[in-house]
Write a protein that holds these residues in place. Structure first.
Motif, mmCIF file in Angstrom:
data_model
loop_
_atom_site.group_PDB
_atom_site.id
_atom_site.type_symbol
_atom_site.label_atom_id
_atom_site.label_comp_id
_atom_site.label_asym_id
_atom_site.label_seq_id
_atom_site.Cartn_x
_atom_site.Cartn_y
_atom_site.Cartn_z
ATOM 1 N N GLU A 138 -33.229 35.849 -12.423
ATOM 2 C CA GLU A 138 -33.655 35.493 -13.783
ATOM 3 C C GLU A 138 -32.559 35.838 -14.797
ATOM 4 O O GLU A 138 -32.317 35.088 -15.739
ATOM 5 C CB GLU A 138 -34.959 36.216 -14.119
ATOM 6 C CG GLU A 138 -35.646 35.649 -15.323
ATOM 7 C CD GLU A 138 -37.062 36.173 -15.530
ATOM 8 O OE1 GLU A 138 -37.568 35.983 -16.645
ATOM 9 O OE2 GLU A 138 -37.654 36.758 -14.608
ATOM 10 N N ILE A 139 -31.874 36.961 -14.579
ATOM 11 C CA ILE A 139 -30.750 37.344 -15.449
ATOM 12 C C ILE A 139 -29.660 36.278 -15.346
ATOM 13 O O ILE A 139 -29.106 35.849 -16.360
ATOM 14 C CB ILE A 139 -30.216 38.741 -15.069
ATOM 15 C CG1 ILE A 139 -31.285 39.806 -15.348
ATOM 16 C CG2 ILE A 139 -28.924 39.052 -15.824
ATOM 17 C CD1 ILE A 139 -31.007 41.154 -14.706
ATOM 18 N N ASP A 140 -29.367 35.825 -14.128
ATOM 19 C CA ASP A 140 -28.354 34.789 -13.932
ATOM 20 C C ASP A 140 -28.753 33.468 -14.596
ATOM 21 O O ASP A 140 -27.920 32.769 -15.150
ATOM 22 C CB ASP A 140 -28.108 34.550 -12.435
ATOM 23 C CG ASP A 140 -27.286 35.647 -11.786
ATOM 24 O OD1 ASP A 140 -26.600 36.402 -12.504
ATOM 25 O OD2 ASP A 140 -27.340 35.765 -10.547
ATOM 26 N N SER A 141 -30.040 33.140 -14.541
ATOM 27 C CA SER A 141 -30.504 31.862 -15.090
ATOM 28 C C SER A 141 -30.578 31.849 -16.613
ATOM 29 O O SER A 141 -30.227 30.861 -17.245
ATOM 30 C CB SER A 141 -31.890 31.517 -14.542
ATOM 31 O OG SER A 141 -31.812 31.293 -13.161
ATOM 32 N N PHE A 142 -31.055 32.943 -17.203
ATOM 33 C CA PHE A 142 -31.353 32.930 -18.637
ATOM 34 C C PHE A 142 -30.458 33.834 -19.471
ATOM 35 O O PHE A 142 -30.454 33.738 -20.693
ATOM 36 C CB PHE A 142 -32.823 33.316 -18.867
ATOM 37 C CG PHE A 142 -33.772 32.388 -18.181
ATOM 38 C CD1 PHE A 142 -34.015 31.116 -18.688
ATOM 39 C CD2 PHE A 142 -34.392 32.760 -17.004
ATOM 40 C CE1 PHE A 142 -34.873 30.238 -18.047
ATOM 41 C CE2 PHE A 142 -35.256 31.888 -16.351
ATOM 42 C CZ PHE A 142 -35.503 30.631 -16.869
ATOM 43 N N GLY A 143 -29.718 34.713 -18.835
ATOM 44 C CA GLY A 143 -28.854 35.645 -19.547
ATOM 45 C C GLY A 143 -29.577 36.953 -19.841
ATOM 46 O O GLY A 143 -30.805 37.007 -19.932
ATOM 47 N N LEU A 144 -28.793 37.993 -19.987
ATOM 48 C CA LEU A 144 -29.334 39.331 -20.183
ATOM 49 C C LEU A 144 -30.119 39.464 -21.486
ATOM 50 O O LEU A 144 -31.214 40.028 -21.506
ATOM 51 C CB LEU A 144 -28.182 40.342 -20.136
ATOM 52 C CG LEU A 144 -28.542 41.792 -19.932
ATOM 53 C CD1 LEU A 144 -29.331 42.012 -18.649
ATOM 54 C CD2 LEU A 144 -27.285 42.642 -19.909
ATOM 55 N N SER A 145 -29.600 38.938 -22.578
ATOM 56 C CA SER A 145 -30.279 39.072 -23.881
ATOM 57 C C SER A 145 -31.649 38.409 -23.870
ATOM 58 O O SER A 145 -32.627 38.984 -24.358
ATOM 59 C CB SER A 145 -29.421 38.486 -25.002
ATOM 60 O OG SER A 145 -28.261 39.270 -25.165
ATOM 61 N N ALA A 146 -31.734 37.222 -23.305
ATOM 62 C CA ALA A 146 -33.023 36.519 -23.229
ATOM 63 C C ALA A 146 -34.011 37.300 -22.358
ATOM 64 O O ALA A 146 -35.213 37.347 -22.659
ATOM 65 C CB ALA A 146 -32.839 35.109 -22.686
ATOM 66 N N CYS A 147 -33.509 37.922 -21.304
ATOM 67 C CA CYS A 147 -34.377 38.706 -20.422
ATOM 68 C C CYS A 147 -34.879 39.970 -21.114
ATOM 69 O O CYS A 147 -36.050 40.341 -20.971
ATOM 70 C CB CYS A 147 -33.646 39.044 -19.128
ATOM 71 S SG CYS A 147 -33.378 37.581 -18.077
ATOM 72 N N ILE A 148 -34.011 40.619 -21.881
ATOM 73 C CA ILE A 148 -34.446 41.802 -22.636
ATOM 74 C C ILE A 148 -35.464 41.377 -23.684
ATOM 75 O O ILE A 148 -36.488 42.047 -23.874
ATOM 76 C CB ILE A 148 -33.241 42.545 -23.249
ATOM 77 C CG1 ILE A 148 -32.376 43.138 -22.134
ATOM 78 C CG2 ILE A 148 -33.723 43.644 -24.207
ATOM 79 C CD1 ILE A 148 -31.049 43.723 -22.595
ATOM 80 N N ASN A 149 -35.224 40.269 -24.359
ATOM 81 C CA ASN A 149 -36.169 39.731 -25.348
ATOM 82 C C ASN A 149 -37.543 39.520 -24.711
ATOM 83 O O ASN A 149 -38.573 39.940 -25.247
ATOM 84 C CB ASN A 149 -35.611 38.417 -25.919
ATOM 85 C CG ASN A 149 -36.598 37.680 -26.806
ATOM 86 O OD1 ASN A 149 -37.593 37.119 -26.340
ATOM 87 N ND2 ASN A 149 -36.320 37.661 -28.096
ATOM 88 N N LYS A 150 -37.563 38.891 -23.544
ATOM 89 C CA LYS A 150 -38.810 38.621 -22.826
ATOM 90 C C LYS A 150 -39.536 39.925 -22.485
ATOM 91 O O LYS A 150 -40.751 40.045 -22.663
ATOM 92 C CB LYS A 150 -38.508 37.828 -21.558
ATOM 93 C CG LYS A 150 -39.710 37.593 -20.676
ATOM 94 C CD LYS A 150 -39.308 36.963 -19.345
ATOM 95 C CE LYS A 150 -40.501 36.918 -18.414
ATOM 96 N NZ LYS A 150 -40.143 36.538 -17.062
#
Length: 182
Positions: free
Chosen positions: A65-77
């Protein structure tokens, strides 16, 4: 005032998940501190105490998921998931960014200053460390229990020798693994 402390473990490693924890303490817990400043044995003890005397939410975001959406988007989620699960007056996140989440108040070094964030720091780190030790059983060529997937010399050497596993973050490209022009 109800405070929810939030912290993460595993923002920068080359392998394994990102773990974000939110904690609302129901009772005071002695000896809380930033998880990095506590021995593994003490962290384990505090982990159990925190779980018994708090409302908490642990969000695990896998490397794919980090690879697909990026770290910032994952932290946001993860921040949004914690806020929707834990009702508080204030949400304090360790660091200097809200990651686009309005209700979050970032405080640098909050994991050394605010007991709820210290507790979140411990939940996130112990959870992630357990996951990494379990991954070492699946990938015995990698000392995940030791380096926790971070870009240590030992881990870089393991990648060079054995290649990437399914738990490596393919979007994280350390310079030491890049081809050189010379």
């Amino acid at each position: 005032m109800i405070i929810c402390g939030i912290d993460e473990a595993g923002r920068g490693p080359l392998a394994g998940p990102l773990v974000v924890a939110g904690v609302i303490l129901n009772n005071d817990i002695d000896n809380l501190n930033d998880s990095k400043k506590i021995t593994p044995k003490k962290r384990e003890e505090l982990f159990e105490k925190i779980k018994k005397s708090s409302k908490y939410k642990i969000v695990i975001i896998e490397n794919q998921e980090i690879d697909s959406f990026g770290l910032s988007a994952c932290i946001n989620k993860a921040l949004k998931e914690i806020i929707s699960s834990l009702k508080a007056h204030k949400y304090i996140f360790d660091g200097n960014s809200k990651f686009g989440v309005e209700k979050v108040e970032p405080i640098i070094k909050a994991d050394s200053k605010i007991k709820e964030v210290m507790a979140a720091s411990i939940l996130a780190k112990v959870t992630r460390d357990k996951i990494m030790c379990d991954l070492e059983k699946k990938y015995p060529n990698f000392k995940f229990c030791k380096h926790k997937g971070y870009g240590t010399k030992e881990h870089i050497d393991e990648i060079k020798k054995y290649g990437l596993t399914s738990v490596h973050r393919k979007s994280f490209k350390p310079k030491s693994l890049q081809p050189t022009l010379f």
